[in-house]
Scaffold this motif. Structure first.
Motif, PDB file in Angstrom:
ATOM      1  N   VAL A 103      39.425  83.437  97.416  1.00 39.06           N
ATOM      2  CA  VAL A 103      40.064  84.723  97.125  1.00 39.06           C
ATOM      3  C   VAL A 103      39.159  85.886  97.495  1.00 39.06           C
ATOM      4  CG1 VAL A 103      41.492  83.769  95.282  1.00 39.06           C
ATOM      5  CG2 VAL A 103      39.244  84.731  94.717  1.00 39.06           C
ATOM      6  N   TRP A 104      37.884  85.577  97.747  1.00 37.88           N
ATOM      7  CA  TRP A 104      36.933  86.644  98.041  1.00 37.88           C
ATOM      8  C   TRP A 104      35.723  86.061  98.759  1.00 37.88           C
ATOM      9  CZ3 TRP A 104      31.877  87.605  95.943  1.00 37.88           C
ATOM     10  CH2 TRP A 104      31.371  88.881  96.237  1.00 37.88           C
ATOM     11  N   LEU A 105      35.123  86.897  99.628  1.00 35.51           N
ATOM     12  CA  LEU A 105      33.923  86.502 100.370  1.00 35.51           C
ATOM     13  C   LEU A 105      32.902  87.627 100.267  1.00 35.51           C
ATOM     14  CD1 LEU A 105      32.474  84.552 102.326  1.00 35.51           C
ATOM     15  CD2 LEU A 105      33.682  85.682 104.208  1.00 35.51           C
ATOM     16  N   VAL A 179      40.704  87.240 104.151  1.00 33.84           N
ATOM     17  CA  VAL A 179      40.380  87.381 102.729  1.00 33.84           C
ATOM     18  C   VAL A 179      39.601  88.674 102.520  1.00 33.84           C
ATOM     19  CG1 VAL A 179      40.296  84.872 102.485  1.00 33.84           C
ATOM     20  CG2 VAL A 179      38.184  86.133 102.889  1.00 33.84           C
ATOM     21  N   PRO A 180      39.636  89.247 101.312  1.00 31.47           N
ATOM     22  CA  PRO A 180      38.809  90.425 101.038  1.00 31.47           C
ATOM     23  C   PRO A 180      37.332  90.113 101.235  1.00 31.47           C
ATOM     24  CG  PRO A 180      40.451  90.131  99.309  1.00 31.47           C
ATOM     25  CD  PRO A 180      40.492  88.890 100.155  1.00 31.47           C
ATOM     26  N   VAL A 181      36.634  91.028 101.906  1.00 36.60           N
ATOM     27  CA  VAL A 181      35.221  90.836 102.239  1.00 36.60           C
ATOM     28  C   VAL A 181      34.426  92.055 101.791  1.00 36.60           C
ATOM     29  CG1 VAL A 181      33.540  90.495 104.093  1.00 36.60           C
ATOM     30  CG2 VAL A 181      35.797  89.430 104.256  1.00 36.60           C
ATOM     31  N   PHE A 207      38.505  94.751 104.417  1.00 38.67           N
ATOM     32  CA  PHE A 207      37.087  95.061 104.217  1.00 38.67           C
ATOM     33  C   PHE A 207      36.938  95.968 102.992  1.00 38.67           C
ATOM     34  CE2 PHE A 207      33.145  97.446 105.436  1.00 38.67           C
ATOM     35  CZ  PHE A 207      32.286  96.353 105.445  1.00 38.67           C
ATOM     36  N   GLN A 208      36.245  95.470 101.986  1.00 38.54           N
ATOM     37  CA  GLN A 208      36.072  96.243 100.760  1.00 38.54           C
ATOM     38  C   GLN A 208      34.995  97.319 100.889  1.00 38.54           C
ATOM     39  OE1 GLN A 208      35.403  92.845  98.083  1.00 38.54           O
ATOM     40  NE2 GLN A 208      37.225  93.499  96.948  1.00 38.54           N
ATOM     41  N   GLY A 209      34.081  97.135 101.829  1.00 37.21           N
ATOM     42  CA  GLY A 209      33.057  98.139 102.027  1.00 37.21           C
ATOM     43  C   GLY A 209      31.664  97.553 102.131  1.00 37.21           C
ATOM     44  N   LEU A 210      30.738  98.427 102.522  1.00 35.52           N
ATOM     45  CA  LEU A 210      29.317  98.088 102.613  1.00 35.52           C
ATOM     46  C   LEU A 210      28.615  98.669 101.402  1.00 35.52           C
ATOM     47  CD1 LEU A 210      26.723  97.140 104.008  1.00 35.52           C
ATOM     48  CD2 LEU A 210      26.782  99.245 105.379  1.00 35.52           C
ATOM     49  N   ALA A 235      34.742  91.077  93.372  1.00 35.32           N
ATOM     50  CA  ALA A 235      35.462  89.811  93.260  1.00 35.32           C
ATOM     51  C   ALA A 235      36.648  89.929  92.306  1.00 35.32           C
ATOM     52  CB  ALA A 235      34.512  88.709  92.791  1.00 35.32           C
ATOM     53  N   THR A 236      36.483  90.690  91.237  1.00 32.72           N
ATOM     54  CA  THR A 236      37.590  90.894  90.300  1.00 32.72           C
ATOM     55  C   THR A 236      38.732  91.651  90.965  1.00 32.72           C
ATOM     56  OG1 THR A 236      36.099  90.852  88.392  1.00 32.72           O
ATOM     57  CG2 THR A 236      38.241  91.900  88.085  1.00 32.72           C
TER      58      THR A 236
END
Length: 246
Positions: A103-105, A179-181, A207-210, A235-236
């Motif tokens: 679900v997340w990386l 997947v969200p990264v 991409f969730q961000g850096l 991750a949440t």
């Protein structure tokens, strides 16, 4: 169950030449309802009796065979440096095989793929040069770098893992991650500059961000809490957007 309290199995993959020991405090600092698994590569830590693996895809398959026996439920990958490469390969291989995805990386201190691979050959450096390089990176106990007997004991594993990283090349036409990264790094990392980290955005559809932290390649070593607080949030958020398992 409320999203923020849904269970999550988080697999943590360690850096080149390391083991789970650098991350042993992490389970206590992450949500209590998470099942945090600190993984060792063969030849290291709890798998010290196994033959070493010097190919990233072989290593990814080794871990995927272990995961195949796990119970159902949402899971996620976090990898630091070499571990990030392994987590990426595992995710891509699951996608290519039509298997359930994490679900997340979370990818830490690892540059985005380059078609030509890495330009370095650190695994082939003479001992003295390699010890100086490792000292600049941090993460390797000073005793290992200074004591000839300890260096003789640990250097084969270090060289094996560096070879794994430096010999890896991305496959042609590899699709973007679905997947969200989230990507993490240190502001003073002498190995992976921020630009290499930011380039992951081109390889991820979500991409969730850096997330940059003060420090070097092992920016979390002195105090992992700032990183793990961010990991928990990222991750949440990914878990809340995932389809609930049946």
């Amino acid at each position: 169950m409320h999203t923020t309290h849904r269970p999550l199995r988080l697999y943590v993959f360690h850096h080149a030449g390391g083991s789970h020991l650098l991350y042993r405090e992490w389970p206590a600092l992450l949500p209590a309802h998470w099942d945090v698994r600190l993984m060792d590569v063969p030849g290291r830590g709890r798998l010290s009796g196994r033959p070493q693996i010097d190919d990233a895809r072989e290593l990814a398959d080794f871990f995927l065979r272990s995961l195949a026996a796990e119970p159902d439920g949402p899971f996620a990958f976090f990898g630091h440096s070499m571990g990030a490469l392994v987590a990426y390969e595992m995710t891509q291989r699951l996608a290519a095989r039509g298997r359930e995805l994490p679900v997340w990386l979370g990818l830490s201190a690892r540059g985005a793929p380059r078609p030509q691979g890495e330009a370095t050959r650190r695994h082939a450096l003479p001992d003295e040069e390699l010890r100086l390089h490792l000292a600049a990176m941090g993460g390797t106990p000073v005793e290992v770098l200074r004591d000839a007997d300890l260096w003789e004991m640990f250097s084969p594993a270090i060289r094996n893992d560096l070879k794994l990283v430096e010999s890896w090349r991305p496959l042609a036409d590899t699709p973007r991650l679905t997947v969200p990264v989230a990507v993490y790094g240190g502001t003073r990392d002498v190995v992976v500059p921020p630009g290499r980290l930011a380039a992951w955005e081109e390889f991820a559809e979500r991409f969730q961000g850096l997330r940059m932290h003060e420090g070097g390649h092992f920016y979390f070593q002195a105090d992992p809490r700032p990183l793990l607080d961010q990991v928990t949030r990222d991750a949440t958020a990914a878990l809340s957007s995932a389809v609930s398992p049946s």
